[in-house]
Design a protein around this motif. Structure first.
Motif, PDB file in Angstrom:
ATOM      1  N   GLN A 127      -1.602   6.940  -2.338  1.00 49.18           N
ATOM      2  CA  GLN A 127      -0.353   6.927  -3.087  1.00 49.18           C
ATOM      3  C   GLN A 127       0.720   6.152  -2.330  1.00 49.18           C
ATOM      4  OE1 GLN A 127       0.009   8.017  -6.126  1.00 49.18           O
ATOM      5  NE2 GLN A 127       2.174   7.545  -6.309  1.00 49.18           N
ATOM      6  N   SER A 130       0.118   2.529  -2.856  1.00 46.04           N
ATOM      7  CA  SER A 130       0.520   2.125  -4.209  1.00 46.04           C
ATOM      8  C   SER A 130       2.034   1.946  -4.296  1.00 46.04           C
ATOM      9  CB  SER A 130       0.063   3.174  -5.229  1.00 46.04           C
ATOM     10  OG  SER A 130      -1.346   3.289  -5.236  1.00 46.04           O
ATOM     11  N   ASP A 156       0.726   5.304 -10.326  1.00 47.04           N
ATOM     12  CA  ASP A 156      -0.568   5.977 -10.202  1.00 47.04           C
ATOM     13  C   ASP A 156      -0.502   7.428 -10.642  1.00 47.04           C
ATOM     14  OD1 ASP A 156      -1.875   4.227  -7.272  1.00 47.04           O
ATOM     15  OD2 ASP A 156      -1.727   3.643  -9.388  1.00 47.04           O
ATOM     16  N   THR A 158       2.009   9.461 -10.778  1.00 50.19           N
ATOM     17  CA  THR A 158       3.078  10.265 -10.174  1.00 50.19           C
ATOM     18  C   THR A 158       4.421   9.688 -10.585  1.00 50.19           C
ATOM     19  OG1 THR A 158       1.701  10.805  -8.265  1.00 50.19           O
ATOM     20  CG2 THR A 158       4.068  11.132  -8.035  1.00 50.19           C
TER      21      THR A 158
END
Length: 567
Positions: A127, A130, A156, A158
């Motif tokens: 994450q 990303s 992604d 979130t």
């Protein structure tokens, strides 16, 4: 006849329940909706405050760039020392603010990225990568450093609140997961299941609570469609160009409504049954007791306080009632006796206080003072002292009033202080502060003077000037009162005296504390309270006596005496 009336009452009760049920259910739903709307309002205000704090961090980083680097496009990249300073600053900010997940500075010319995340944030490495890619692509919206708005981005799966401040060739930004603002534990949400989300650009981003949004959607008109039925409360959130959404499932109103309706029916039915039983019992047992009660009432009205009713009627209700009546008559008789005793004791205590104040040695001392001043050729002081003494005696011998305005008592104390200043030159420094609204408050005669004289007796010595201060104020609230503070710079009260006059205790009867004992006793007799005299020592030294004169006092004891005398 009785059973017919009972049937009518039963029918009326059923109709009443049916008519009230719909109205009650509607009002209950409205109350729940209002409470949940308040919860969303609190949620919105709190998020605005917390995002405002994050903006402050962004602004400080932008200010550091402004002061330490060249901002124009095409200028050289920042030096190593400056880069380290900026990196340390964003790292510190990320650790301090628990709402932050990522804080970054991006050089749009060279693509250099200074990036920091909160170390205790539970974020997967994938994450983080990303997010970095998202920042480097620069597909986010930038704003000037003086704007405070935020945007919502989904990376992604979130959702983040993000803010990117453009300052020259640099971008200073922060990213905060929406879940950081989970306040469902502190929000008062009514419903068995609830979830919070943010609506941004026609998409629903989950934030907190239960995920009731699933495949929910937002149409072109802004209407929200969720996969399951729920009550929806939305509120505009201009700070992020979004709307807040609270979804609530589980009809608490119906549960409470059904429970309340059931208890209303049960209570009504039970009341009818009890009413039937009560009517049957009263129809047999009420006549004779009521006749005896009327007779007893006439006897007491005629002044026969020795009359007592029979108490064995075979009915617990009337036995209790007649027992209470007999007890009341005995209490009235005892109250009448106690009231007269209290009046006598009150007059005795007032006489004791007066005698404690007007003692022969005071006048002997006054004459001695005048005599000493004749040897010192202080004729002007003698005239002033004798004039003040005459006013003093005139006030002290005024026995017509038990209550007197505070302003008159203050004038008497000023006259007394004048005598003490003449007797002890440069040894008495007094300050009296009594506003006009306090001067009209009536207090017991000589109450405040007794406290002042007690201060001279215990706080004055031959080595230090006495500093005396009297403060009067009117206080409102649940217990409105006139608050009087008498402070000095003496040695203060001993622990034994403070314990002896602790609020809530009975006034002590001790010769060595006669002045304060009389004050405490007078307050108890006049106002019926034991918490109106309070003693303490000041942190800087000296004693403080606090008097509280109730402003809503209704003189209950005097009324009781008059009512008893009328009987």
């Amino acid at each position: 006849m009785i059973y017919g009336i009972t049937l009518i009452i039963l029918i009326f009760l059923i109709v009443f329940i049916l008519l009230m049920s719909n109205s009650y259910r509607k009002k209950l739903r409205e109350a729940y909706s209002v409470e949940n709307s308040r919860a969303v309002q609190t949620w919105s205000n709190t998020m605005e405050s917390r995002l405002g704090a994050v903006y402050g961090d962004n602004y400080e980083i932008a200010l550091a760039l402004y002061n330490n680097t060249e901002l124009k496009s095409g200028t050289p990249a920042m030096q190593y020392s400056v880069r380290k300073k900026i990196a340390d600053a964003i790292s510190d900010k990320a650790e301090i603010n628990q709402d932050l997940d990522f804080l970054f500075v991006m050089d749009l010319d060279g693509g250099d990225l200074i990036f920091s995340k909160r170390t205790n944030a539970n974020i997967a490495p994938s994450q983080i990568n990303s997010v970095k890619q998202y920042i480097r692509k620069g597909e986010y919206q930038t704003i000037s450093v003086h704007e405070k708005t935020w945007n919502v981005a989904e990376i992604d799966g979130t959702s983040y609140f993000y803010q990117a401040l453009r300052i020259g060739k640099y971008v200073v930004g922060s990213m905060c997961r929406l879940t950081n603002f989970d306040m469902t534990d502190t929000m008062h949400i009514l419903g068995s299941h609830s979830g919070c989300a943010v609506i941004s650009e026609d998409r629903i981003c989950y934030m907190a609570g239960e995920d009731l949004f699933g495949e929910g959607s937002v149409d072109s008109s802004g209407n929200v469609a969720l996969p399951t039925a729920s009550e929806q409360i939305t509120r505009d959130f201009p700070l992020a160009n979004a709307r807040l959404l609270l979804a609530v499932q589980g009809d608490e109103t119906m549960r409470i409504y059904s429970s309340s309706l059931r208890w209303m029916v049960v209570s009504g039915a039970a009341s009818i049954v009890l009413l039937l039983i009560l009517i049957a019992v009263l129809s047999r047992l009420v006549a004779s007791p009521v006749e005896q009660m009327l007779k007893a009432t006439r006897e007491v009205q005629d002044g026969n306080l020795e009359y007592q009713m029979p108490e064995n009627w075979g009915s617990r209700e009337f036995d209790t009632l007649t027992g209470s009546f007999n007890s009341m008559v005995r209490q009235i008789r005892n109250l009448k006796i106690n009231a007269y005793d209290m009046e006598i004791q009150k007059q005795h205590d007032e006489l004791t206080m007066l005698r404690a104040q007007i003692q022969p040695h005071f006048y002997l001392n006054a004459i001695t003072t005048v005599s000493n001043m004749t040897y010192q050729d202080r004729n002007a002081d003698i005239r002033s002292y004798v004039s003040a003494l005459a006013k003093f005696m005139r006030y002290m011998l005024n026995l017509r009033s038990k209550m007197i305005p505070l302003g008159d008592e203050i004038l008497h104390i000023d006259n007394y202080l004048r005598m003490q200043s003449i007797k002890f030159p440069d040894s008495v420094h007094a300050e009296v502060n009594c506003p006009e609204e306090a001067k009209t408050v009536e207090i017991p005669y000589l109450l405040l003077f007794t406290v002042v004289e007690n201060t001279f007796k215990h706080a004055m010595d031959l080595y230090h000037p006495l500093e005396l201060r009297i403060e009067c104020s009117v206080q409102e609230g649940e217990d409105p009162c006139c608050r009087i503070l008498v402070t000095d710079n003496g040695k203060g009260f001993s622990a034994e005296v403070l314990e002896l006059f602790r609020p809530g205790t009975v006034a002590p009867d001790a010769k060595e504390h006669l002045g304060l004992s009389n004050v405490s006793r007078t307050l108890m007799l006049v106002y019926g309270r034991e918490d109106l005299l309070r003693l303490r020592n000041n942190p800087e030294g000296g004693a403080c006596v606090e008097l509280r004169i109730p402003l809503t006092h209704e003189k209950k004891r005097t009324e009781d005496i008059h009512e008893t005398a009328d009987l």
